[in-house]
Design a protein around this motif. Structure first.
Motif, PDB file in Angstrom:
ATOM      1  N   ARG A 172     -14.504  -9.173  -2.606  1.00  9.69           N
ATOM      2  CA  ARG A 172     -13.139  -9.510  -3.011  1.00  9.69           C
ATOM      3  C   ARG A 172     -12.971 -11.009  -3.204  1.00  9.69           C
ATOM      4  NH1 ARG A 172      -7.500  -7.601  -0.024  1.00  9.69           N
ATOM      5  NH2 ARG A 172      -6.110  -8.991  -1.156  1.00  9.69           N
ATOM      6  N   GLU A 173     -13.566 -11.779  -2.301  1.00  7.41           N
ATOM      7  CA  GLU A 173     -13.415 -13.228  -2.369  1.00  7.41           C
ATOM      8  C   GLU A 173     -14.205 -13.827  -3.531  1.00  7.41           C
ATOM      9  OE1 GLU A 173     -14.484 -14.164   1.629  1.00  7.41           O
ATOM     10  OE2 GLU A 173     -12.818 -12.988   2.408  1.00  7.41           O
ATOM     11  N   ILE A 174     -15.332 -13.208  -3.876  1.00  2.00           N
ATOM     12  CA  ILE A 174     -16.078 -13.659  -5.049  1.00  2.00           C
ATOM     13  C   ILE A 174     -15.235 -13.445  -6.307  1.00  2.00           C
ATOM     14  CG2 ILE A 174     -18.098 -13.225  -6.505  1.00  2.00           C
ATOM     15  CD1 ILE A 174     -19.649 -12.536  -3.952  1.00  2.00           C
ATOM     16  N   ARG A 175     -14.587 -12.297  -6.396  1.00  2.00           N
ATOM     17  CA  ARG A 175     -13.711 -12.032  -7.541  1.00  2.00           C
ATOM     18  C   ARG A 175     -12.600 -13.073  -7.612  1.00  2.00           C
ATOM     19  NH1 ARG A 175     -14.370  -7.167 -10.043  1.00  2.00           N
ATOM     20  NH2 ARG A 175     -15.610  -5.586  -8.966  1.00  2.00           N
ATOM     21  N   ASP A 176     -12.012 -13.382  -6.464  1.00  2.00           N
ATOM     22  CA  ASP A 176     -10.934 -14.377  -6.422  1.00  2.00           C
ATOM     23  C   ASP A 176     -11.444 -15.755  -6.860  1.00  2.00           C
ATOM     24  OD1 ASP A 176      -9.207 -12.461  -5.535  1.00  2.00           O
ATOM     25  OD2 ASP A 176      -9.116 -13.162  -3.461  1.00  2.00           O
ATOM     26  N   ALA A 177     -12.643 -16.130  -6.389  1.00  2.00           N
ATOM     27  CA  ALA A 177     -13.198 -17.442  -6.724  1.00  2.00           C
ATOM     28  C   ALA A 177     -13.476 -17.548  -8.221  1.00  2.00           C
ATOM     29  CB  ALA A 177     -14.477 -17.686  -5.922  1.00  2.00           C
ATOM     30  N   VAL A 178     -13.995 -16.478  -8.818  1.00  2.00           N
ATOM     31  CA  VAL A 178     -14.276 -16.482 -10.253  1.00  2.00           C
ATOM     32  C   VAL A 178     -12.977 -16.596 -11.052  1.00  2.00           C
ATOM     33  CG1 VAL A 178     -15.170 -15.105 -12.171  1.00  2.00           C
ATOM     34  CG2 VAL A 178     -16.450 -15.239 -10.023  1.00  2.00           C
ATOM     35  N   ALA A 179     -11.945 -15.841 -10.631  1.00  2.00           N
ATOM     36  CA  ALA A 179     -10.653 -15.901 -11.321  1.00  2.00           C
ATOM     37  C   ALA A 179     -10.026 -17.289 -11.172  1.00  2.00           C
ATOM     38  CB  ALA A 179      -9.722 -14.827 -10.762  1.00  2.00           C
ATOM     39  N   TRP A 180     -10.147 -17.859  -9.992  1.00  2.00           N
ATOM     40  CA  TRP A 180      -9.606 -19.202  -9.746  1.00  2.00           C
ATOM     41  C   TRP A 180     -10.292 -20.231 -10.631  1.00  2.00           C
ATOM     42  CZ3 TRP A 180     -12.112 -23.560  -7.724  1.00  2.00           C
ATOM     43  CH2 TRP A 180     -11.278 -24.628  -7.375  1.00  2.00           C
ATOM     44  N   ALA A 181     -11.623 -20.167 -10.708  1.00  2.00           N
ATOM     45  CA  ALA A 181     -12.369 -21.126 -11.527  1.00  2.00           C
ATOM     46  C   ALA A 181     -11.999 -21.007 -12.999  1.00  2.00           C
ATOM     47  CB  ALA A 181     -13.868 -20.897 -11.344  1.00  2.00           C
ATOM     48  N   GLU A 182     -11.771 -19.777 -13.454  1.00  2.00           N
ATOM     49  CA  GLU A 182     -11.381 -19.576 -14.846  1.00  2.00           C
ATOM     50  C   GLU A 182     -10.000 -20.166 -15.098  1.00  2.00           C
ATOM     51  OE1 GLU A 182     -11.950 -15.999 -18.048  1.00  2.00           O
ATOM     52  OE2 GLU A 182     -11.154 -15.448 -16.094  1.00  2.00           O
ATOM     53  N   ARG A 183      -9.106 -19.973 -14.137  1.00  2.00           N
ATOM     54  CA  ARG A 183      -7.758 -20.517 -14.282  1.00  2.00           C
ATOM     55  C   ARG A 183      -7.760 -22.046 -14.259  1.00  2.00           C
ATOM     56  NH1 ARG A 183      -5.753 -18.618  -9.894  1.00  2.00           N
ATOM     57  NH2 ARG A 183      -5.352 -20.522  -8.700  1.00  2.00           N
ATOM     58  N   GLN A 184      -8.618 -22.613 -13.433  1.00  2.00           N
ATOM     59  CA  GLN A 184      -8.673 -24.070 -13.296  1.00  2.00           C
ATOM     60  C   GLN A 184      -9.612 -24.733 -14.310  1.00  2.00           C
ATOM     61  OE1 GLN A 184      -6.853 -26.025 -11.699  1.00  2.00           O
ATOM     62  NE2 GLN A 184      -5.834 -24.779 -10.163  1.00  2.00           N
ATOM     63  N   ARG A 185     -10.327 -23.934 -15.067  1.00  2.00           N
ATOM     64  CA  ARG A 185     -11.245 -24.434 -16.104  1.00  2.00           C
ATOM     65  C   ARG A 185     -12.315 -25.354 -15.509  1.00  2.00           C
ATOM     66  NH1 ARG A 185      -6.358 -25.805 -17.708  1.00  2.00           N
ATOM     67  NH2 ARG A 185      -6.893 -28.010 -18.010  1.00  2.00           N
ATOM     68  N   VAL A 186     -12.936 -24.867 -14.438  1.00  2.00           N
ATOM     69  CA  VAL A 186     -14.033 -25.606 -13.820  1.00  2.00           C
ATOM     70  C   VAL A 186     -15.269 -24.718 -13.776  1.00  2.00           C
ATOM     71  CG1 VAL A 186     -12.580 -27.132 -12.428  1.00  2.00           C
ATOM     72  CG2 VAL A 186     -13.273 -24.918 -11.498  1.00  2.00           C
ATOM     73  N   LYS A 187     -16.431 -25.361 -13.808  1.00  2.00           N
ATOM     74  CA  LYS A 187     -17.690 -24.628 -13.699  1.00  2.00           C
ATOM     75  C   LYS A 187     -18.007 -24.391 -12.223  1.00  2.00           C
ATOM     76  CE  LYS A 187     -20.329 -27.534 -15.863  1.00  2.00           C
ATOM     77  NZ  LYS A 187     -21.520 -28.144 -16.527  1.00  2.00           N
ATOM     78  N   ILE A 188     -18.503 -23.189 -11.937  1.00  2.00           N
ATOM     79  CA  ILE A 188     -18.864 -22.889 -10.558  1.00  2.00           C
ATOM     80  C   ILE A 188     -20.236 -22.235 -10.496  1.00  2.00           C
ATOM     81  CG2 ILE A 188     -16.453 -22.614  -9.846  1.00  2.00           C
ATOM     82  CD1 ILE A 188     -17.004 -19.557  -9.681  1.00  2.00           C
ATOM     83  N   VAL A 189     -20.845 -22.361  -9.324  1.00  4.20           N
ATOM     84  CA  VAL A 189     -22.043 -21.615  -8.962  1.00  4.20           C
ATOM     85  C   VAL A 189     -21.742 -20.947  -7.628  1.00  4.20           C
ATOM     86  CG1 VAL A 189     -24.489 -21.749  -8.338  1.00  4.20           C
ATOM     87  CG2 VAL A 189     -23.573 -23.254 -10.129  1.00  4.20           C
ATOM     88  N   ILE A 190     -21.931 -19.639  -7.548  1.00  2.00           N
ATOM     89  CA  ILE A 190     -21.755 -18.945  -6.274  1.00  2.00           C
ATOM     90  C   ILE A 190     -22.988 -19.195  -5.430  1.00  2.00           C
ATOM     91  CG2 ILE A 190     -21.486 -16.705  -5.141  1.00  2.00           C
ATOM     92  CD1 ILE A 190     -19.033 -17.588  -6.732  1.00  2.00           C
ATOM     93  N   ILE A 191     -22.819 -19.674  -4.207  1.00  2.00           N
ATOM     94  CA  ILE A 191     -23.962 -19.859  -3.312  1.00  2.00           C
ATOM     95  C   ILE A 191     -23.756 -18.995  -2.072  1.00  2.00           C
ATOM     96  CG2 ILE A 191     -24.468 -22.158  -4.182  1.00  2.00           C
ATOM     97  CD1 ILE A 191     -23.268 -23.358  -1.679  1.00  2.00           C
ATOM     98  N   GLY A 192     -24.846 -18.402  -1.615  1.00  2.00           N
ATOM     99  CA  GLY A 192     -24.752 -17.391  -0.564  1.00  2.00           C
ATOM    100  C   GLY A 192     -24.664 -16.035  -1.227  1.00  2.00           C
ATOM    101  N   GLY A 193     -23.441 -15.618  -1.568  1.00  2.00           N
ATOM    102  CA  GLY A 193     -23.218 -14.448  -2.403  1.00  2.00           C
ATOM    103  C   GLY A 193     -23.821 -13.160  -1.883  1.00  2.00           C
ATOM    104  N   ASN A 194     -23.644 -12.878  -0.594  1.00  2.00           N
ATOM    105  CA  ASN A 194     -24.224 -11.653  -0.028  1.00  2.00           C
ATOM    106  C   ASN A 194     -23.833 -10.407  -0.806  1.00  2.00           C
ATOM    107  OD1 ASN A 194     -25.411 -13.174   1.946  1.00  2.00           O
ATOM    108  ND2 ASN A 194     -23.973 -12.612   3.561  1.00  2.00           N
ATOM    109  N   GLU A 195     -22.582 -10.342  -1.253  1.00  2.00           N
ATOM    110  CA  GLU A 195     -22.115  -9.156  -1.966  1.00  2.00           C
ATOM    111  C   GLU A 195     -21.963  -9.410  -3.464  1.00  2.00           C
ATOM    112  OE1 GLU A 195     -18.605  -7.614  -0.079  1.00  2.00           O
ATOM    113  OE2 GLU A 195     -19.668  -7.119   1.778  1.00  2.00           O
ATOM    114  N   ALA A 196     -22.655 -10.428  -3.967  1.00  3.18           N
ATOM    115  CA  ALA A 196     -22.566 -10.733  -5.394  1.00  3.18           C
ATOM    116  C   ALA A 196     -23.056  -9.570  -6.249  1.00  3.18           C
ATOM    117  CB  ALA A 196     -23.363 -11.997  -5.706  1.00  3.18           C
ATOM    118  N   TYR A 197     -24.016  -8.817  -5.737  1.00  6.93           N
ATOM    119  CA  TYR A 197     -24.528  -7.690  -6.515  1.00  6.93           C
ATOM    120  C   TYR A 197     -23.453  -6.646  -6.775  1.00  6.93           C
ATOM    121  CZ  TYR A 197     -24.702  -4.876  -2.229  1.00  6.93           C
ATOM    122  OH  TYR A 197     -24.363  -4.179  -1.097  1.00  6.93           O
TER     123      TYR A 197
END
Length: 435
Positions: free
Chosen positions: A261-286
């Motif tokens: 859920r938090e990965i989804r939120d982070a991706v949506a936030w980055a899109e809204r803020q127009r910043v590039k991100i890299v997920i690090i850790g990402g246990n549930e990224a799959y």
């Protein structure tokens, strides 16, 4: 101190401070796994002034180079640990040897390189197992920015000699809705102590406030940058000045986040803020791999051999890289560690039995992290023009039984001596007990 002793001491200090110079080296006769093309049998790599100048099967060796005989051996790009604490911490239980985290929640202006201790015992231990360069990353506080992560070579007397790129991104610990996870891809350990459960509405309120605070920092940095460019006379703000590199798209935010859920939120936030991100850790990224592929968000996974979370399957960490690969997500594997950074090849190798092709496992700790962090023009493959960070082994570097025979960093054939080897040799030679 008499004059002779003073001169001797001064000379010693001068030698210690002398810059490490690149060698002219030719690694000849080995099987070259360049990761930039087909395998080259009986190949040669010529290195001059710290850079690779020639690669191939019929390459002439200049007369003025030191030749490393790799006959019967294998030559690979140096391994790349994309998120570590190397040089920032020595003994976890001794506070004065740890400099991973600063006071305050928002420190985008701080650069990890300024805190790196080049004489750390972890560095020679790590490079002896084939890791030639790494990103050392400051640890952010919850819902805060820890600073800028630095790409370093694992050889050098000073940080100036070790530093490759001063900043590859800002570390940010995403707000959490649960008492698991954290910087470093953890999550199996729970909340760290027995505390009374809080109502979800209270947790959600705090979460939303923390996200709004991140919004505020990004907004302030963007406005500050705009005002400076317009020529307005403002008091200099080092934090906003640094963070503006993220709002301009020059550097990514390295967002430590594990839960789906938090990965989804982070991706949506980055899109809204127009910043590039890299997920690090990402246990549930799959679990959100389709979204990550669609949004072109890369992931640097934590160690595969770490204990999975309480509700996770035993194979979750092993299978995750293969699932991301199948979905088309750009990914890499890192240790997020200092004392265990030497295990990087085995963290990647352990994923092969769970669906990740062996070539991709090797690329996950060489060229893939270089591409994610924008340094593929410098490291990751054996190609003309790149930094001469290569290793010579007697087999597949992902296998535990493989021995690393030579490590070349920035054109220097470095010593493989390290504290682990010294202790092994010492206690191997201990006197046998009397009978």
């Amino acid at each position: 101190m008499n004059r002779a002793l003073w001169i001797s001491a001064a000379l010693g200090l001068a030698l210690a401070a002398a810059p490490v110079t690149a060698q002219n080296v030719a690694v000849r006769g080995g099987t070259l796994h360049t990761l930039a093309g087909p395998v080259i049998e009986n190949g040669t790599v010529v290195i001059q002034n710290g850079k690779i100048t020639a690669v191939g099967a019929g390459v002439a060796v200049p007369a003025d180079v030191t030749v490393v005989d790799a006959t019967g051996l294998h030559v690979y790009p140096g391994l790349f640990d994309a998120v570590t604490r190397l040089g920032l911490t020595e003994i976890g239980a001794v506070d004065v040897t740890a400099d991973m985290q600063e006071l305050g929640e928002f420190n985008p202006h701080l650069i990890a390189a300024t805190a790196v201790h080049p004489a750390s015992e972890h560095i020679p231990v790590t490079r002896a197992n084939g890791v030639t360069h790494a990103v050392t990353a400051p640890q952010p506080r919850p819902a805060g920015i820890g600073g800028q992560a630095t790409l370093i070579d694992l050889d050098g007397w000073t940080i100036e000699e070790m530093q490759v790129v001063p900043s590859v991104g800002f570390t940010l610990l995403w707000p959490r809705l649960a008492a698991t996870g954290g910087f470093g891809g953890g999550g199996g350990g729970g909340g760290g102590g027995a505390t009374a459960p809080r109502p979800f509405r209270e947790i959600k309120k705090q979460y939303d406030e923390q996200v709004r605070r991140l919004d505020g920092w990004i907004g302030d940095a963007r406005r500050y940058d705009t005002a400076v460019k317009a020529g307005e006379r403002l008091p200099r703000d080092l934090k906003l000045e640094a963070l503006a590199r993220a709002t301009r798209g020059e550097l990514p935010l390295l967002i430590a986040v594990d839960a789906e859920r938090e990965i989804r939120d982070a991706v949506a936030w980055a899109e809204r803020q127009r910043v590039k991100i890299v997920i690090i850790g990402g246990n549930e990224a799959y679990k959100v791999r389709t979204l990550l592929a669609e949004k072109h968000v890369p992931v640097i996974l934590g160690p595969s051999q770490e204990v999975p979370g309480a509700d996770a399957g035993y194979d979750e960490r092993y299978a995750a890289p293969g699932l991301l690969k199948q979905a088309g997500v750009q990914f890499a594997i890192a240790t997020f560690n200092s004392e265990d950074s030497r295990t990087l090849p085995y963290e990647a190798g352990s994923t092969v039995s769970f669906g990740l092709p062996a070539e991709d496992a090797l690329k996950a700790i060489t060229i893939y992290p270089a591409e994610i962090l924008g340094v593929a023009d410098r490291v990751g493959t054996i190609e003309v023009g790149k930094l001469a960070n290569i290793i010579v082994t007697d087999g597949d570097p992902l296998e535990i039984r493989t021995q690393v025979k030579h490590v070349v960093i920035a054109g220097r054939d470095v010593s493989l001596d390290n504290k682990h080897l010294q202790l092994y040799t010492r206690y191997r030679g201990r006197p046998k007990p009397r009978t």
